[in-house]
Design a protein around this motif. Structure first.
Motif, PDB file in Angstrom:
ATOM      1  N   GLY A 184      47.072  67.514  44.042  1.00 52.21           N
ATOM      2  CA  GLY A 184      48.518  67.473  44.258  1.00 52.21           C
ATOM      3  C   GLY A 184      49.297  67.122  43.017  1.00 52.21           C
ATOM      4  N   GLU A 185      48.643  66.418  42.086  1.00 52.16           N
ATOM      5  CA  GLU A 185      49.297  66.052  40.828  1.00 52.16           C
ATOM      6  C   GLU A 185      49.203  67.148  39.785  1.00 52.16           C
ATOM      7  OE1 GLU A 185      47.164  62.568  39.798  1.00 52.16           O
ATOM      8  OE2 GLU A 185      48.133  61.296  41.320  1.00 52.16           O
ATOM      9  N   GLY A 186      48.455  68.204  40.079  1.00 52.68           N
ATOM     10  CA  GLY A 186      48.258  69.294  39.136  1.00 52.68           C
ATOM     11  C   GLY A 186      49.422  70.268  39.091  1.00 52.68           C
ATOM     12  N   PRO A 187      49.308  71.319  38.289  1.00 49.81           N
ATOM     13  CA  PRO A 187      50.399  72.279  38.080  1.00 49.81           C
ATOM     14  C   PRO A 187      50.842  73.029  39.333  1.00 49.81           C
ATOM     15  CG  PRO A 187      48.710  72.509  36.384  1.00 49.81           C
ATOM     16  CD  PRO A 187      48.145  71.604  37.418  1.00 49.81           C
ATOM     17  N   LEU A 188      49.966  73.122  40.349  1.00 54.88           N
ATOM     18  CA  LEU A 188      50.286  73.897  41.558  1.00 54.88           C
ATOM     19  C   LEU A 188      50.681  73.015  42.739  1.00 54.88           C
ATOM     20  CD1 LEU A 188      47.389  76.542  41.471  1.00 54.88           C
ATOM     21  CD2 LEU A 188      49.598  76.598  40.303  1.00 54.88           C
ATOM     22  N   THR A 206      45.462  80.378  49.499  1.00 54.24           N
ATOM     23  CA  THR A 206      46.309  80.130  50.670  1.00 54.24           C
ATOM     24  C   THR A 206      47.605  79.426  50.295  1.00 54.24           C
ATOM     25  OG1 THR A 206      45.168  78.032  51.126  1.00 54.24           O
ATOM     26  CG2 THR A 206      44.345  79.997  52.249  1.00 54.24           C
ATOM     27  N   GLY A 207      47.580  78.655  49.214  1.00 55.17           N
ATOM     28  CA  GLY A 207      48.767  77.928  48.781  1.00 55.17           C
ATOM     29  C   GLY A 207      49.617  78.734  47.821  1.00 55.17           C
ATOM     30  N   TYR A 208      49.108  78.981  46.654  1.00 56.24           N
ATOM     31  CA  TYR A 208      49.893  79.612  45.586  1.00 56.24           C
ATOM     32  C   TYR A 208      50.088  81.119  45.794  1.00 56.24           C
ATOM     33  CZ  TYR A 208      51.251  81.056  40.856  1.00 56.24           C
ATOM     34  OH  TYR A 208      51.896  81.609  39.775  1.00 56.24           O
ATOM     35  N   PHE A 209      48.998  81.877  45.863  1.00 56.83           N
ATOM     36  CA  PHE A 209      49.131  83.336  45.858  1.00 56.83           C
ATOM     37  C   PHE A 209      49.691  83.878  47.170  1.00 56.83           C
ATOM     38  CE2 PHE A 209      46.209  82.965  42.234  1.00 56.83           C
ATOM     39  CZ  PHE A 209      46.882  83.772  41.323  1.00 56.83           C
ATOM     40  N   TYR A 210      49.308  83.307  48.298  1.00 56.15           N
ATOM     41  CA  TYR A 210      49.859  83.788  49.571  1.00 56.15           C
ATOM     42  C   TYR A 210      51.375  83.566  49.617  1.00 56.15           C
ATOM     43  CZ  TYR A 210      50.402  84.562  54.596  1.00 56.15           C
ATOM     44  OH  TYR A 210      50.806  85.034  55.826  1.00 56.15           O
TER      45      TYR A 210
END
Length: 342
Positions: free
Chosen positions: A35-39, A294-298
């Motif tokens: 969660g702390e990362g870029p996404l 499921t998070g970023y690309f979708y």
């Protein structure tokens, strides 16, 4: 080969789905580090602590997977009884995260193991099940957890072993997709099933190099079977090759005549900021491609920011036993074409 089969199987390793299943909902849940990362802003749920209120990391992982599955079903405005099949897998012995999540669900269950390739594997089999007319709604899901995987495959957490610069950080996360026969959503159009490749890598810390040959084979065969070129896709996305494997695959595909450098991404390279988060070569694990897809690309596809991706989840098919016996690490990669042209 009958006429119906010949309409779907093209080339050596690829299936063209006659009735492309629609991904009508998806859900991603990750740990605090992810969660702390870029996404971080793309994930649906971020845990405050990676035990998720449970007594062990293994129980936490299973609860994460259960949460992703049930939340995706709710997001699709469906009920548990509406789902015909659940396809899921993880990294733990005997698929305990998936099996223990499934025991709380009254859904027919297929447990799958493809190591870190399991998200594309579950999505592949789920899509073929729907395309074959064997159901109306299915779920494809997978999970991993840094702490449960680390102590199974490497060292006890308390040991504090020094990490190799080639090592990757197993993603704590779970992702789930709900597939249906109808709807104005991104759809699965082609599936290229991987073959096992082993180029003799024995270092369990260097999984990117171990998996890269399998990814090269699957991607090149996808282009050969379909007649498509790399520039057809807005994004070609491998699962968790990390920085080392990503560099290898870009170079090797050039030798096959395919230049993917302008639209190539790796989930393991994307999910962490290695300079700030000390994740060395990047992320890995079943949950890596699961939560990034499921998070970023979708979400990118739903927003019409991209129209097509080739998701190629990659897996290192080792076990604790095989590594201790001096075996090399076989690799596998499965590719799924997801398109949204409406």
């Amino acid at each position: 080969m009958n006429k119906e089969t010949s309409l779907k199987k093209i080339g050596k390793q690829t299936v063209k789905l006659k009735n492309p299943p629609k991904i009508i909902a998806a859900y991603s849940i990750v740990g605090p580090k992810e969660g702390e990362g870029p996404l971080g802003s793309y994930f649906d749920e971020i845990l405050n602590d990676d035990l998720f209120g449970k007594e062990s990391f293994e129980k936490a992982e299973s609860e994460m997977l259960y949460t992703a599955i049930t939340a995706a079903i709710n997001r699709a405005n469906l009920k548990e009884d509406d789902i015909d099949y659940l396809f899921a897998g993880d990294l733990l012995n005997q698929l305990t995260s998936s099996s223990f999540a499934a025991r709380k669900l009254n859904i027919p269950f297929f447990g799958l193991y493809g190591a870190c390739s399991t998200m594309s594997e579950s999505l592949s089999v789920a899509s073929m099940m729907l395309d074959g007319g064997f159901g109306s709604y299915v779920v494809a899901a997978t999970s991993s957890h840094f702490s449960s995987a680390e102590r199974q495959f490497r060292f006890p957490l308390e040991y504090g072993a020094q990490r190799s610069p080639l090592a990757q950080w197993t993603v704590t996360g779970a992702g789930a997709m709900v597939l249906a026969k109808e709807g104005n959503f991104p759809e699965v159009t082609y599936i290229t099933t991987g073959v096992v490749k082993d180029y003799g890598i024995k270092d369990p810390n260097n999984m990117g190099a171990a998996m890269a040959p399998a990814a090269v084979n699957t991607i090149s065969m996808h282009f050969k079977d379909t007649g498509r070129n790399p520039d057809y896709y807005d994004a070609i996305v491998t699962g968790d090759l990390g920085k080392v494997g990503k560099e290898i695959i870009s170079k090797l595909l050039l030798e096959y005549g395919y230049d993917i450098r302008s639209n190539y991404y790796d989930c393991g390279d994307m999910i962490f900021d290695d300079t700030v988060q000390n994740t060395d070569s990047g992320g890995s694990g079943c949950g890596c491609s699961a939560v990034v897809s499921t998070g970023y690309f979708y979400k990118k596809m739903l927003r019409k920011e991209i129209k097509s991706i080739l998701l190629v989840s990659t897996g290192a098919l080792m076990s604790t036993t095989s590594s201790l016996q001096g075996e090399s690490i076989p690799g596998i990669a499965h590719a799924v074409a997801i398109e949204f042209n409406n």
